[in-house]
Design a protein around this motif. Sequence first.
Motif, mmCIF file in Angstrom:
data_model
loop_
_atom_site.group_PDB
_atom_site.id
_atom_site.type_symbol
_atom_site.label_atom_id
_atom_site.label_comp_id
_atom_site.label_asym_id
_atom_site.label_seq_id
_atom_site.Cartn_x
_atom_site.Cartn_y
_atom_site.Cartn_z
ATOM 1 N N VAL A 92 0.857 -1.329 0.248
ATOM 2 C CA VAL A 92 -0.021 -0.046 -0.005
ATOM 3 C C VAL A 92 0.932 1.291 0.050
ATOM 4 O O VAL A 92 2.024 1.332 0.633
ATOM 5 C CB VAL A 92 -0.968 0.011 1.238
ATOM 6 N N CYS A 93 0.422 2.319 -0.569
ATOM 7 C CA CYS A 93 1.173 3.618 -0.865
ATOM 8 C C CYS A 93 0.163 4.564 0.173
ATOM 9 O O CYS A 93 -0.971 4.646 -0.080
ATOM 10 C CB CYS A 93 1.192 4.057 -2.383
ATOM 11 N N LEU A 94 0.968 5.424 0.829
ATOM 12 C CA LEU A 94 0.367 6.265 1.834
ATOM 13 C C LEU A 94 0.181 7.967 1.339
ATOM 14 O O LEU A 94 -0.111 8.143 2.240
ATOM 15 C CB LEU A 94 0.873 5.917 3.153
ATOM 16 N N SER A 95 0.858 8.093 0.278
ATOM 17 C CA SER A 95 0.941 9.378 -0.289
ATOM 18 C C SER A 95 1.092 9.311 -1.648
ATOM 19 O O SER A 95 1.536 8.389 -2.219
ATOM 20 C CB SER A 95 1.999 9.966 0.422
ATOM 21 N N GLU A 96 0.392 10.487 -2.098
ATOM 22 C CA GLU A 96 0.543 10.491 -3.722
ATOM 23 C C GLU A 96 1.661 10.497 -4.327
ATOM 24 O O GLU A 96 2.142 9.896 -5.471
ATOM 25 C CB GLU A 96 -0.207 11.813 -4.177
ATOM 26 N N LEU A 132 -8.213 -1.096 5.738
ATOM 27 C CA LEU A 132 -7.133 -0.375 5.183
ATOM 28 C C LEU A 132 -7.499 1.255 5.694
ATOM 29 O O LEU A 132 -8.622 1.611 5.745
ATOM 30 C CB LEU A 132 -6.709 -0.291 3.837
ATOM 31 N N THR A 133 -6.524 2.070 6.208
ATOM 32 C CA THR A 133 -6.746 3.239 6.353
ATOM 33 C C THR A 133 -7.071 4.229 5.280
ATOM 34 O O THR A 133 -6.804 3.785 4.249
ATOM 35 C CB THR A 133 -5.366 3.897 7.092
ATOM 36 N N ASP A 134 -7.815 5.430 5.720
ATOM 37 C CA ASP A 134 -8.153 6.313 4.674
ATOM 38 C C ASP A 134 -6.741 6.873 3.904
ATOM 39 O O ASP A 134 -6.988 7.453 2.712
ATOM 40 C CB ASP A 134 -8.994 7.326 5.248
ATOM 41 N N GLU A 135 -5.679 6.864 4.474
ATOM 42 C CA GLU A 135 -4.699 7.346 3.798
ATOM 43 C C GLU A 135 -4.081 6.428 2.864
ATOM 44 O O GLU A 135 -3.325 7.071 1.714
ATOM 45 C CB GLU A 135 -3.385 7.551 4.804
ATOM 46 N N VAL A 136 -4.374 5.157 2.816
ATOM 47 C CA VAL A 136 -4.223 4.622 1.382
ATOM 48 C C VAL A 136 -4.653 4.962 0.297
ATOM 49 O O VAL A 136 -5.797 5.255 0.025
ATOM 50 C CB VAL A 136 -4.696 2.945 1.565
ATOM 51 N N CYS A 137 -3.588 5.339 -0.718
ATOM 52 C CA CYS A 137 -4.393 5.860 -1.878
ATOM 53 C C CYS A 137 -3.944 5.228 -3.180
ATOM 54 O O CYS A 137 -4.284 5.545 -4.294
ATOM 55 C CB CYS A 137 -3.756 7.286 -2.229
ATOM 56 N N GLY A 138 -3.237 3.892 -3.050
ATOM 57 C CA GLY A 138 -3.105 3.162 -4.138
ATOM 58 C C GLY A 138 -2.328 1.590 -3.411
ATOM 59 O O GLY A 138 -1.910 1.680 -2.291
ATOM 60 N N ALA A 139 -2.627 0.929 -4.371
ATOM 61 C CA ALA A 139 -1.841 -0.579 -3.867
ATOM 62 C C ALA A 139 -1.265 -1.264 -4.972
ATOM 63 O O ALA A 139 -1.837 -1.154 -6.075
ATOM 64 C CB ALA A 139 -2.856 -1.084 -3.121
ATOM 65 N N LEU A 140 -0.456 -2.306 -4.950
ATOM 66 C CA LEU A 140 0.029 -3.273 -5.621
ATOM 67 C C LEU A 140 -0.674 -4.468 -5.043
ATOM 68 O O LEU A 140 -0.157 -4.917 -4.026
ATOM 69 C CB LEU A 140 1.543 -3.272 -5.830
ATOM 70 N N VAL A 296 -3.184 -0.043 8.304
ATOM 71 C CA VAL A 296 -3.989 -0.782 8.532
ATOM 72 C C VAL A 296 -4.864 -0.197 9.956
ATOM 73 O O VAL A 296 -4.052 0.035 10.945
ATOM 74 C CB VAL A 296 -3.784 -2.179 9.004
ATOM 75 N N LYS A 297 -6.045 0.064 9.913
ATOM 76 C CA LYS A 297 -6.876 1.079 11.199
ATOM 77 C C LYS A 297 -7.110 -0.184 12.256
ATOM 78 O O LYS A 297 -7.563 -1.367 11.861
ATOM 79 C CB LYS A 297 -7.708 1.711 10.599
ATOM 80 N N ASN A 298 -7.179 0.234 13.436
ATOM 81 C CA ASN A 298 -7.617 -0.554 14.582
ATOM 82 C C ASN A 298 -7.162 -2.143 14.633
ATOM 83 O O ASN A 298 -7.715 -2.888 15.052
ATOM 84 C CB ASN A 298 -9.320 -0.758 14.520
#
Length: 479
Positions: A92-96, A132-140, A296-298
């Motif tokens: 997961v990617c957390l920023s653009e 997954l958190t809201d910060e995840v903006c993309g994933a492989l 990953v939240k919670n």
Amino acid sequence: MKIYDAVVIGAGVAGCAVARELSRYKGSFLVVERALDVCEGTSKANSAIIHAGFDAEPGTMKARMNVKGNKMMDKLSEEMDIPFKRIGALVVCLSEDGLPRLRELYDRGIENGVGGLSLLSGDEARVLEPNLTDEVCGALLAETSGIVCPFELTLGLGESAAKNGVEFRFDTKVAGLKREGGCWTAATDKGDLLARTVVNAAGVYAGELHNMACESKLRITPRKGEYCLLDRTAGGHVSHTVFQLPGKLGKGVLVSPTVHGNLLVGPTAADVEDPETAATTAEGLREVAEKSAWAVKNVPMRQVITSFMGLRAHEDGDDFILGESAEGFFDAAGIESPGLTSAPAIGEYLARLIAEKLGLPVNDSFDPIRKGVPKVADMPTEERAELIRRDPRYGSIICRCEEVSEGEILDAVHGVLGAKTLDGVKRRTRAGMGRCQAGFCSPRVMEILSRELSLDLTDIRKSGKDSQIVLGRTRKEGE
């Protein structure tokens, strides 16, 4: 004195894989291990991931062995009766700003020959993993990634090798290597060993052995990683392995199910000097909790049942060192992640090189099938009842958390490479791996080890030679 065709130094997953593949040929082979059992070093404490192969630099040994080892795992798990699941992984990617790096991983995976790769948006990734958190903006997404039990994989490879004629010597430390007269002499604390070839699969000590034998020098740095293992009640928090976009020291803190239904979180990454480092730290475990929450939240960290630390054998060139580094001396050095995935391919590669060098014929009697200790708790009711009818000891539960019976522990103790310690029993049966972490079953397991191995309780060890549990008696027997 006997001259072996090959002496393998190290009974971790790489050493055991080489040994198993060597047993496909006719010859005399020996595995030497400084610890009391297989899987006591780097192989015992890792992320238990079968990596897809998108991370390694194309053309490197890491890339080649990773991709091939991944493809070998289905057949291998069937042959050796080990748990393995292809659950897939998400990076997961957390920023653009990181999205181009995610695309690079995808392109690298394609170049490495990895199938089942796709790039997802953050919303598409959250459909697969709602936590997954809201910060995840993309994933492989890597569909071929999987999970395995590192203990059972290493045990399976070692037991298969032993079943096919490979000798094992434990509690034997190699202190020197010298070649003369076309033969290697390995000086150990139990006497000298002679071999036509030597395989260096010594984990964090592989650099020391390489430098004894080779003019070119090698540096292996122990890289420390701390983990938290959560109870099975948390095992469904994610259904894929969730990685964060890799950094300089590795793939970051992951969150992943395990093959036994737990949830694994970690590792940290820090280079250390001492290859015997074994302790977790409050700081490291806080880092695991904090960084896992980025992706990953919670994560239910209140469900942690144990924490542990592992060492990775990092080589300065950031690649596996494989092949003949000096006349008759073969390296399996720098085997860090994805070493668990790559081990079967490493074993095949090095065994073939050795067989070609020595002109070893194929062993037509090689038997690939190995059966592990039966898991009574997983059996259908009728099958379990029949087993207990034949031997009531399979109905005597020793470990209540994992429902492990006395019969299973006896199988572990008297198996091909029988358990001699509490941890040896634990890794073969899971006795002591549950929520109470051996709080109730340890005395019972110790009694069985004492009885079956004719040892005094003071001679029973948790793991290594210095891990004595009972120091003496407060009363004489019979009082």
